[in-house]
Design a protein around this motif. Structure first.
Motif, PDB file in Angstrom:
ATOM      1  N   ALA A  15      10.592   7.383  -4.906  1.00 39.50           N
ATOM      2  CA  ALA A  15      10.426   7.822  -3.827  1.00 39.50           C
ATOM      3  C   ALA A  15       9.014   8.676  -3.668  1.00 39.50           C
ATOM      4  O   ALA A  15       8.443   8.516  -2.540  1.00 39.50           O
ATOM      5  CB  ALA A  15      11.409   8.973  -3.789  1.00 39.50           C
ATOM      6  N   ALA A  75       6.368   5.828  -2.942  1.00 40.00           N
ATOM      7  CA  ALA A  75       6.116   5.167  -1.761  1.00 40.00           C
ATOM      8  C   ALA A  75       5.269   6.280  -0.750  1.00 40.00           C
ATOM      9  O   ALA A  75       4.355   5.746  -0.166  1.00 40.00           O
ATOM     10  CB  ALA A  75       7.502   5.245  -1.168  1.00 40.00           C
ATOM     11  N   GLN A  88       8.395   1.525   0.949  1.00 39.60           N
ATOM     12  CA  GLN A  88       9.686   1.662  -0.282  1.00 39.60           C
ATOM     13  C   GLN A  88       9.881   0.579  -1.039  1.00 39.60           C
ATOM     14  O   GLN A  88       9.781   0.822  -2.165  1.00 39.60           O
ATOM     15  CB  GLN A  88      10.835   2.256   0.194  1.00 39.60           C
ATOM     16  CG  GLN A  88      11.947   2.779  -0.363  1.00 39.60           C
ATOM     17  CD  GLN A  88      11.496   3.912  -1.429  1.00 39.60           C
ATOM     18  OE1 GLN A  88      10.878   4.920  -0.860  1.00 39.60           O
ATOM     19  NE2 GLN A  88      11.727   3.994  -2.749  1.00 39.60           N
TER      20      GLN A  88
END
Length: 139
Positions: A110, A113, A121
């Motif tokens: 997370a 990304a 992602q």
């Protein structure tokens, strides 16, 4: 590794953090008299290569804006430490390998990304599973 890194750190007042800090600052360096050592905060790197333009002059605002997998940015992340490893790299001279738990992989992908992969992602998840080597440096 150009750019900034994002770390998780144990609670500063915990006995675990204090024991790690003693190892890093006091116990380990005398055993390696010919190696230049540095004092640093115990941490596990979540991701690196973060361009400073993302956080600019207000890193806390940027950190607060991250979309983390849990609902609360203050939820603890549990890290398992597996094996002591020695290496040649500057940041991996002496490390405790951290297990790739589902929670840690989810957090790392997370953050990666948003911080490195421009929101991709899928690319971040591939990085987390294939290239991310979580560890706690001791030297």
């Amino acid at each position: 590794m150009p750019g900034a890194s994002l770390w998780i750190i144990p609670p500063k007042d915990s006995s675990f953090s204090q024991a790690l800090q003693t190892l890093i600052s006091t116990t380990i360096p005398p055993h390696f008299p010919d190696t230049k050592t540095h004092d640093f905060i115990p941490h596990v790197t979540i991701t690196s290569n973060i361009d400073q333009s993302l956080f600019g002059t207000d890193p806390q605002a940027w950190l607060s804006s991250l979309h983390l997998p849990s609902g609360d940015q203050h939820d603890p992340v549990f890290v398992t430490l597996d094996v002591l490893e020695a290496g040649d790299a500057f940041v991996k001279k002496l490390t405790l390998r951290a297990g790739k738990t589902a929670q840690l992989l989810q957090l790392a992908s997370a953050c990666r990304a948003e911080a490195v992969e421009g929101g991709d992602q899928g690319k971040a998840e591939k990085w987390a599973h294939d290239y991310y080597l979580p560890h706690l440096s001791l030297m």
